[in-house]
Motif scaffolding. Structure first.
Motif, PDB file in Angstrom:
ATOM      1  N   GLU A  88     -25.882   0.317  10.425  1.00  0.00           N
ATOM      2  CA  GLU A  88     -27.109  -0.447  10.640  1.00  0.00           C
ATOM      3  C   GLU A  88     -26.887  -1.933  10.384  1.00  0.00           C
ATOM      4  O   GLU A  88     -27.466  -2.775  11.075  1.00  0.00           O
ATOM      5  N   LEU A  89     -26.060  -2.258   9.392  1.00  0.00           N
ATOM      6  CA  LEU A  89     -25.861  -3.657   9.010  1.00  0.00           C
ATOM      7  C   LEU A  89     -24.850  -4.374   9.877  1.00  0.00           C
ATOM      8  O   LEU A  89     -25.005  -5.558  10.172  1.00  0.00           O
ATOM      9  N   ASN A  90     -23.801  -3.674  10.276  1.00  0.00           N
ATOM     10  CA  ASN A  90     -22.750  -4.293  11.092  1.00  0.00           C
ATOM     11  C   ASN A  90     -22.100  -3.237  11.979  1.00  0.00           C
ATOM     12  O   ASN A  90     -21.086  -2.634  11.621  1.00  0.00           O
ATOM     13  N   PRO A  91     -22.661  -2.994  13.163  1.00  0.00           N
ATOM     14  CA  PRO A  91     -22.157  -1.935  14.051  1.00  0.00           C
ATOM     15  C   PRO A  91     -20.741  -2.164  14.561  1.00  0.00           C
ATOM     16  O   PRO A  91     -20.129  -1.227  15.095  1.00  0.00           O
ATOM     17  N   ASP A  92     -20.220  -3.372  14.393  1.00  0.00           N
ATOM     18  CA  ASP A  92     -18.884  -3.665  14.917  1.00  0.00           C
ATOM     19  C   ASP A  92     -17.754  -3.255  13.975  1.00  0.00           C
ATOM     20  O   ASP A  92     -16.577  -3.338  14.350  1.00  0.00           O
ATOM     21  N   LEU A  93     -18.078  -2.850  12.756  1.00  0.00           N
ATOM     22  CA  LEU A  93     -17.030  -2.472  11.805  1.00  0.00           C
ATOM     23  C   LEU A  93     -16.306  -1.203  12.258  1.00  0.00           C
ATOM     24  O   LEU A  93     -16.926  -0.263  12.744  1.00  0.00           O
ATOM     25  N   SER A  94     -14.994  -1.186  12.076  1.00  0.00           N
ATOM     26  CA  SER A  94     -14.225   0.041  12.319  1.00  0.00           C
ATOM     27  C   SER A  94     -14.175   0.839  11.022  1.00  0.00           C
ATOM     28  O   SER A  94     -13.822   0.309   9.965  1.00  0.00           O
ATOM     29  N   ILE A  95     -14.543   2.118  11.108  1.00  0.00           N
ATOM     30  CA  ILE A  95     -14.687   2.975   9.925  1.00  0.00           C
ATOM     31  C   ILE A  95     -13.930   4.277  10.152  1.00  0.00           C
ATOM     32  O   ILE A  95     -14.066   4.905  11.205  1.00  0.00           O
ATOM     33  N   VAL A  96     -13.151   4.681   9.133  1.00  0.00           N
ATOM     34  CA  VAL A  96     -12.498   5.990   9.147  1.00  0.00           C
ATOM     35  C   VAL A  96     -12.953   6.752   7.910  1.00  0.00           C
ATOM     36  O   VAL A  96     -12.889   6.233   6.790  1.00  0.00           O
ATOM     37  N   LEU A  97     -13.411   7.994   8.109  1.00  0.00           N
ATOM     38  CA  LEU A  97     -13.852   8.847   7.014  1.00  0.00           C
ATOM     39  C   LEU A  97     -12.859   9.992   6.871  1.00  0.00           C
ATOM     40  O   LEU A  97     -12.659  10.771   7.806  1.00  0.00           O
ATOM     41  N   PHE A  98     -12.241  10.090   5.689  1.00  0.00           N
ATOM     42  CA  PHE A  98     -11.271  11.147   5.417  1.00  0.00           C
ATOM     43  C   PHE A  98     -11.884  12.222   4.521  1.00  0.00           C
ATOM     44  O   PHE A  98     -12.529  11.918   3.517  1.00  0.00           O
ATOM     45  N   GLU A  99     -11.671  13.490   4.891  1.00  0.00           N
ATOM     46  CA  GLU A  99     -12.100  14.620   4.087  1.00  0.00           C
ATOM     47  C   GLU A  99     -10.937  15.597   3.953  1.00  0.00           C
ATOM     48  O   GLU A  99     -10.315  15.958   4.960  1.00  0.00           O
ATOM     49  N   ARG A 100     -10.635  16.008   2.722  1.00  0.00           N
ATOM     50  CA  ARG A 100      -9.470  16.862   2.480  1.00  0.00           C
ATOM     51  C   ARG A 100      -9.669  18.295   2.972  1.00  0.00           C
ATOM     52  O   ARG A 100      -8.696  18.992   3.270  1.00  0.00           O
ATOM     53  N   LEU A 101     -10.909  18.760   3.071  1.00  0.00           N
ATOM     54  CA  LEU A 101     -11.180  20.106   3.559  1.00  0.00           C
ATOM     55  C   LEU A 101     -11.356  20.100   5.072  1.00  0.00           C
ATOM     56  O   LEU A 101     -11.383  19.042   5.697  1.00  0.00           O
ATOM     57  N   GLU A 102     -11.513  21.276   5.641  1.00  0.00           N
ATOM     58  CA  GLU A 102     -11.572  21.388   7.096  1.00  0.00           C
ATOM     59  C   GLU A 102     -12.974  21.208   7.657  1.00  0.00           C
ATOM     60  O   GLU A 102     -13.187  21.349   8.862  1.00  0.00           O
ATOM     61  N   GLY A 103     -13.935  20.921   6.803  1.00  0.00           N
ATOM     62  CA  GLY A 103     -15.295  20.691   7.268  1.00  0.00           C
ATOM     63  C   GLY A 103     -16.005  19.706   6.366  1.00  0.00           C
ATOM     64  O   GLY A 103     -15.574  19.424   5.239  1.00  0.00           O
ATOM     65  N   LEU A 104     -17.112  19.171   6.863  1.00  0.00           N
ATOM     66  CA  LEU A 104     -17.913  18.241   6.084  1.00  0.00           C
ATOM     67  C   LEU A 104     -18.745  18.983   5.040  1.00  0.00           C
ATOM     68  O   LEU A 104     -19.060  20.163   5.201  1.00  0.00           O
ATOM     69  N   ALA A 105     -19.104  18.262   3.990  1.00  0.00           N
ATOM     70  CA  ALA A 105     -20.112  18.708   3.019  1.00  0.00           C
ATOM     71  C   ALA A 105     -19.855  20.105   2.476  1.00  0.00           C
ATOM     72  O   ALA A 105     -20.764  20.930   2.398  1.00  0.00           O
ATOM     73  N   GLN A 106     -18.635  20.386   2.079  1.00  0.00           N
ATOM     74  CA  GLN A 106     -18.317  21.704   1.545  1.00  0.00           C
ATOM     75  C   GLN A 106     -18.251  21.731   0.018  1.00  0.00           C
ATOM     76  O   GLN A 106     -18.045  22.783  -0.575  1.00  0.00           O
ATOM     77  N   GLU A 107     -18.421  20.567  -0.605  1.00  0.00           N
ATOM     78  CA  GLU A 107     -18.433  20.521  -2.063  1.00  0.00           C
ATOM     79  C   GLU A 107     -19.856  20.241  -2.553  1.00  0.00           C
ATOM     80  O   GLU A 107     -20.752  21.017  -2.268  1.00  0.00           O
ATOM     81  N   SER A 108     -20.094  19.126  -3.238  1.00  0.00           N
ATOM     82  CA  SER A 108     -21.397  18.893  -3.876  1.00  0.00           C
ATOM     83  C   SER A 108     -22.560  18.849  -2.897  1.00  0.00           C
ATOM     84  O   SER A 108     -23.687  19.198  -3.257  1.00  0.00           O
ATOM     85  N   ALA A 109     -22.334  18.398  -1.668  1.00  0.00           N
ATOM     86  CA  ALA A 109     -23.429  18.260  -0.708  1.00  0.00           C
ATOM     87  C   ALA A 109     -23.833  19.582  -0.067  1.00  0.00           C
ATOM     88  O   ALA A 109     -24.928  19.675   0.491  1.00  0.00           O
ATOM     89  N   GLU A 110     -22.997  20.600  -0.145  1.00  0.00           N
ATOM     90  CA  GLU A 110     -23.325  21.893   0.471  1.00  0.00           C
ATOM     91  C   GLU A 110     -24.567  22.463  -0.199  1.00  0.00           C
ATOM     92  O   GLU A 110     -24.743  22.365  -1.417  1.00  0.00           O
ATOM     93  N   ALA A 111     -25.448  23.065   0.587  1.00  0.00           N
ATOM     94  CA  ALA A 111     -26.791  23.422   0.112  1.00  0.00           C
ATOM     95  C   ALA A 111     -26.782  24.259  -1.158  1.00  0.00           C
ATOM     96  O   ALA A 111     -27.577  24.009  -2.072  1.00  0.00           O
ATOM     97  N   MET A 112     -25.921  25.253  -1.275  1.00  0.00           N
ATOM     98  CA  MET A 112     -25.912  26.109  -2.460  1.00  0.00           C
ATOM     99  C   MET A 112     -25.268  25.441  -3.658  1.00  0.00           C
ATOM    100  O   MET A 112     -25.328  25.956  -4.771  1.00  0.00           O
ATOM    101  N   ASN A 113     -24.632  24.291  -3.445  1.00  0.00           N
ATOM    102  CA  ASN A 113     -23.922  23.620  -4.538  1.00  0.00           C
ATOM    103  C   ASN A 113     -24.762  22.590  -5.263  1.00  0.00           C
ATOM    104  O   ASN A 113     -24.269  21.914  -6.169  1.00  0.00           O
ATOM    105  N   ASN A 114     -26.030  22.421  -4.858  1.00  0.00           N
ATOM    106  CA  ASN A 114     -26.896  21.458  -5.534  1.00  0.00           C
ATOM    107  C   ASN A 114     -28.317  22.010  -5.574  1.00  0.00           C
ATOM    108  O   ASN A 114     -28.612  23.046  -4.976  1.00  0.00           O
ATOM    109  N   ALA A 115     -29.190  21.304  -6.273  1.00  0.00           N
ATOM    110  CA  ALA A 115     -30.557  21.812  -6.472  1.00  0.00           C
ATOM    111  C   ALA A 115     -31.404  21.730  -5.216  1.00  0.00           C
ATOM    112  O   ALA A 115     -32.405  22.439  -5.096  1.00  0.00           O
TER     113      ALA A 115
END
Length: 494
Positions: free
Chosen positions: A26-53
């Motif tokens: 939203e602030l700077n759409p021209d930035l190049s961004i790379v997101l690295f995740e060690r597992l084979e899918g997103l949100a499999q740790e704290s963000a996964e639904a059963m892993n938080n309240a």
């Protein structure tokens, strides 16, 4: 393969990194961004639904955010702060819906009332005092309070079912509560970002090296966990939002700002209702008071949840102890996080919190019958055969050096950033994801000070977050305006 150059590297495929990426987009759409995740899918740790309240933590029902003072009054400072921070999250998500980046808010956000429930004379006095203190503020003026059994049965029939008379009970209720699926929200944010040409999601990739170069940029070494192929990048800014994995990476960077930090792992478990008839008789999040010696994330609550589009009922969490920093981590995580500079703080914190360690071990060794007895404080009619145990997420509490104690255990969240603003890491747990937008936007303004002064960033930020930088408790008209907008766009007015 040569060294790739990007503007931003995000480590960890959960809600924090997704929020940072969304805000930067939203602030700077021209930035190049790379997101690295060690597992084979997103949100499999704290963000996964059963892993938080799954609670939209707004301090409506969480009694630990309003500690009782020695004189019997209640300190509302933290509750007001958290409520204002959660409003920023709602504003950001409402903007994404309005802009068409998220098609259906019900995919991650459901309206569910928030209640606090207590029993006994002392606890009832506390809750009544809490209600009086909070409802005096515009942010909590809609909070209702009752000790009337008939009213309580309307609010939470399952909790009142089978309860004998004579005991003093009390509850307060905020109708505008939320149940949030942060895992689904993470997917929605990243799916929207993936349509950008300058955004890359790299799954199954573990960051192994963080080295700052002379020009201030960071050399990031990454290894594919399946093929073993390595990759190197240079980035102007690195954010470590890897949950329990953030501390080891911060230590690996060897920045002086990380010296002295350690981590104490706490695991969690839920009782999940398997009887659909029981699930249907409850429709709220009901929070109680934490047991003496329990960590803040172990405040007992009976929760209506929407998981994979289906209504569910959970009770807990029951705390436990493990040396893992991640649910899918290693039992060596804790010992491998020991360094010369944090050995004394971690040892001192462990010594001063032996009672907590004993509590966690005792919780982990509980029988099913013992867990059900705790549940029966909330649901007297609960039957052991209607509930099964499920493993929740892993949290790593912050340990810091302390001049008096040597080391201190803290239960909040903290952003550790370098003096030059080129690297930041999020440590800690609760309230975590609910206040992600407030925490991450403040971090970006600190780490990008020159851009933060620019008129275009300020204009865009005020468009996305209309109340940013303003205390909503001091601006009731603005509070009504932003809440009406969020209610309409997120479906919270139904």
């Amino acid at each position: 393969m040569g060294v790739e150059r990007v503007d931003v590297v995000l480590v960890g495929g959960g809600i924090m990194s997704a929020t940072v990426a969304g805000l930067l987009n939203e602030l700077n759409p021209d930035l190049s961004i790379v997101l690295f995740e060690r597992l084979e899918g997103l949100a499999q740790e704290s963000a996964e639904a059963m892993n938080n309240a799954g609670t939209g933590h707004a301090a409506n029902c969480e009694l630990n955010y309003t500690p009782e003072k020695a004189d019997g009054s209640v300190d509302t400072t933290k509750a007001l702060t958290i409520n204002g921070q959660f409003e920023l999250s709602l504003q950001f998500w409402a903007h994404l819906v309005e802009a068409g980046r998220i098609a259906d808010p019900r995919a991650f956000c459901q309206p569910v009332p928030h209640l606090s429930f207590v029993w006994g004379e002392k606890n009832t006095r506390f809750l009544k005092t809490r209600h009086a203190a909070l409802s005096a503020h515009p942010m909590f003026q809609d909070m209702a309070y009752s000790e009337d059994p008939g009213q309580l049965r309307e609010w939470m029939p399952l909790v009142m079912e089978g309860r004998e008379g004579g005991e003093r009970l009390a509850a307060h209720r905020v109708a505008r509560g939320t149940d949030l699926d942060f895992g689904r929200l993470t997917h929605l944010l990243v799916e929207s970002l993936a349509q950008r040409a300058r955004f890359e999601l790299a799954l199954g990739q573990e960051v192994r090296k963080l080295q700052q170069l002379k020009d201030g940029a960071w050399r990031v070494g990454v290894r594919n966990r399946q093929t073993g192929v390595t990759r190197e990048l240079e980035a102007g800014f690195v954010f470590i939002g890897a949950g329990g994995g953030a501390l080891p990476l911060l230590l690996k960077s060897q920045v002086p700002e990380g010296f002295g930090y350690g981590g104490f792992p706490v695991s969690g478990q839920w009782l999940v209702c398997t009887n659909p008839e029981v699930v249907e008789r409850h429709g709220a999040k009901v929070y109680g008071k934490a047991l003496l010696g329990a960590p803040p994330m172990s405040v007992p609550h009976l929760d209506t949840r929407i998981l994979d589009g289906r209504k569910a009922l959970l009770f807990g969490p029951y705390a436990g102890f493990t040396t893992k920093y991640l649910k899918q981590g290693s039992y060596l995580d804790l010992p491998l996080a020991m360094r010369f500079h944090n050995l004394w703080p971690m040892s001192a914190a462990a010594w001063h919190n032996l009672d907590l360690t004993q509590y966690l071990v005792k919780e982990a060794l509980q029988s099913h019958a013992s867990r059900v007895r705790a549940l029966q404080n909330f649901v007297p009619s609960a039957r052991p055969e209607d509930w099964k145990l499920a493993i929740a997420g892993q949290r790593v509490q912050i340990v810091k050096g302390d001049p008096k104690l040597g080391g201190k255990l803290e239960f909040g969240t903290e952003v550790v950033s370098t003096r030059d603003g080129t690297l930041a890491a999020l440590l800690g747990a609760s309230p975590g994801a609910s206040t992600a937008v407030a925490t991450m936007s403040a971090m970006l303004l600190k780490c990008f000070p020159e851009r933060a002064k620019a008129e275009d960033w300020r204009t865009r930020l005020s468009h996305v977050l209309p109340s940013f930088g303003q205390d909503l408790s001091d601006h009731p008209d603005l509070l009504r305006t932003v809440r009406d907008r969020c209610n309409a766009l997120l479906g919270l007015d139904s």
